[in-house]
Design an enzyme around this catalytic site. Structure first.
Site, PDB file in Angstrom:
ATOM      1  N   VAL A 103       0.836  -1.199   0.000  1.00  0.00           N
ATOM      2  CA  VAL A 103       0.000   0.000   0.000  1.00  0.00           C
ATOM      3  C   VAL A 103       0.871   1.248   0.000  1.00  0.00           C
ATOM      4  O   VAL A 103       1.793   1.367   0.811  1.00  0.00           O
ATOM      5  CB  VAL A 103      -0.918   0.021   1.252  1.00  0.00           C
ATOM      6  CG1 VAL A 103      -1.767   1.277   1.286  1.00  0.00           C
ATOM      7  CG2 VAL A 103      -1.780  -1.224   1.302  1.00  0.00           C
ATOM      8  N   CYS A 104       0.578   2.162  -0.903  1.00  0.00           N
ATOM      9  CA  CYS A 104       1.292   3.437  -0.969  1.00  0.00           C
ATOM     10  C   CYS A 104       0.434   4.490  -0.268  1.00  0.00           C
ATOM     11  O   CYS A 104      -0.499   5.025  -0.847  1.00  0.00           O
ATOM     12  CB  CYS A 104       1.551   3.826  -2.419  1.00  0.00           C
ATOM     13  SG  CYS A 104       2.526   5.323  -2.555  1.00  0.00           S
ATOM     14  N   LEU A 105       0.731   4.702   0.989  1.00  0.00           N
ATOM     15  CA  LEU A 105       0.033   5.695   1.793  1.00  0.00           C
ATOM     16  C   LEU A 105       1.113   6.406   2.603  1.00  0.00           C
ATOM     17  O   LEU A 105       1.837   5.758   3.370  1.00  0.00           O
ATOM     18  CB  LEU A 105      -0.989   4.993   2.704  1.00  0.00           C
ATOM     19  CG  LEU A 105      -1.910   5.852   3.540  1.00  0.00           C
ATOM     20  CD1 LEU A 105      -2.773   6.752   2.658  1.00  0.00           C
ATOM     21  CD2 LEU A 105      -2.800   4.976   4.413  1.00  0.00           C
ATOM     22  N   ARG A 132       4.641   5.466   5.583  1.00  0.00           N
ATOM     23  CA  ARG A 132       6.055   5.557   5.224  1.00  0.00           C
ATOM     24  C   ARG A 132       6.678   6.794   5.869  1.00  0.00           C
ATOM     25  O   ARG A 132       6.756   6.895   7.085  1.00  0.00           O
ATOM     26  CB  ARG A 132       6.194   5.608   3.697  1.00  0.00           C
ATOM     27  CG  ARG A 132       5.661   4.386   2.985  1.00  0.00           C
ATOM     28  CD  ARG A 132       5.914   4.450   1.481  1.00  0.00           C
ATOM     29  NE  ARG A 132       5.983   5.792   0.945  1.00  0.00           N
ATOM     30  CZ  ARG A 132       5.150   6.290   0.043  1.00  0.00           C
ATOM     31  NH1 ARG A 132       4.184   5.570  -0.443  1.00  0.00           N
ATOM     32  NH2 ARG A 132       5.287   7.531  -0.393  1.00  0.00           N
TER      33      ARG A 132
END
Length: 180
Positions: free
Chosen positions: A107-109, A113
């Protein structure tokens, strides 16, 4: 046995029992607090396969609007002992067509990160996850093809989402059926 010996025996038994009982980690205490403060919308559910282990659970997301309406998306959440100083690891268990999820379910959130801060909670993660399904972000993609489709042709993107949610293919990639 005299009273002093009885008291000593009871005390030793209590100490032995306390040593056997696992200590609650700071991460577990914080997760318990976060879970009691969760404000889940009707479109989200949590599932604890092992109720004794709060650091590993599942989230089921069922969007009721947007491109992904009607789908049921499953995520695993793994929380390290360093939580809240380290972000939870969130992964989609299904292969879906989404600009912000790669084909392995990562997941790119941003808050998972570089923008993670210990003041953030599980509620912030779940709100962010829900928002990704309401407003996919083509400017921060993990799936560049889906992001490009969303940027160039929203109608084609919508058609590809619907087809992929039925378990169809987009290009050479087959996707899991996620329609509820």
């Amino acid at each position: 046995m005299d009273t002093a010996t009885q008291i000593w025996t009871v005390k030793k038994d209590e100490q032995a029992a306390a040593k056997k009982k696992p200590k609650t980690s700071a991460a577990q205490v914080r997760v318990q607090k976060d879970l009691t403060e969760l404000d889940l919308p009707p479109t989200m559910k949590t599932d604890f396969p092992d109720p004794a282990n709060l650091l590993h659970f599942k989230i089921i997301l069922n969007p009721d609007e947007g491109f992904y309406k009607g789908g049921s998306f499953n995520f695993t959440v793994n929380i390290s002992p360093n939580y809240p100083h380290e972000a939870p690891k969130v992964k989609c268990t299904q292969k879906i067509y989404h600009p912000n999820l790669d084909l392995e379910g990562n997941v790119c959130l941003n808050i998972l990160r570089e923008d993670w801060k210990p003041v953030l909670s599980l509620n912030a993660v779940l709100v962010g996850l829900q928002y990704l399904f309401l407003e996919p972000n083509p400017d921060d993609p993990l799936n560049k093809d889906a992001a490009e489709d969303l940027r160039r042709n929203r109608d084609l993107f919508a058609k590809n989402v619907t087809n992929s949610m039925r378990g169809g293919s987009v290009g050479r990639e087959s996707f899991d059926k996620v329609l509820a």
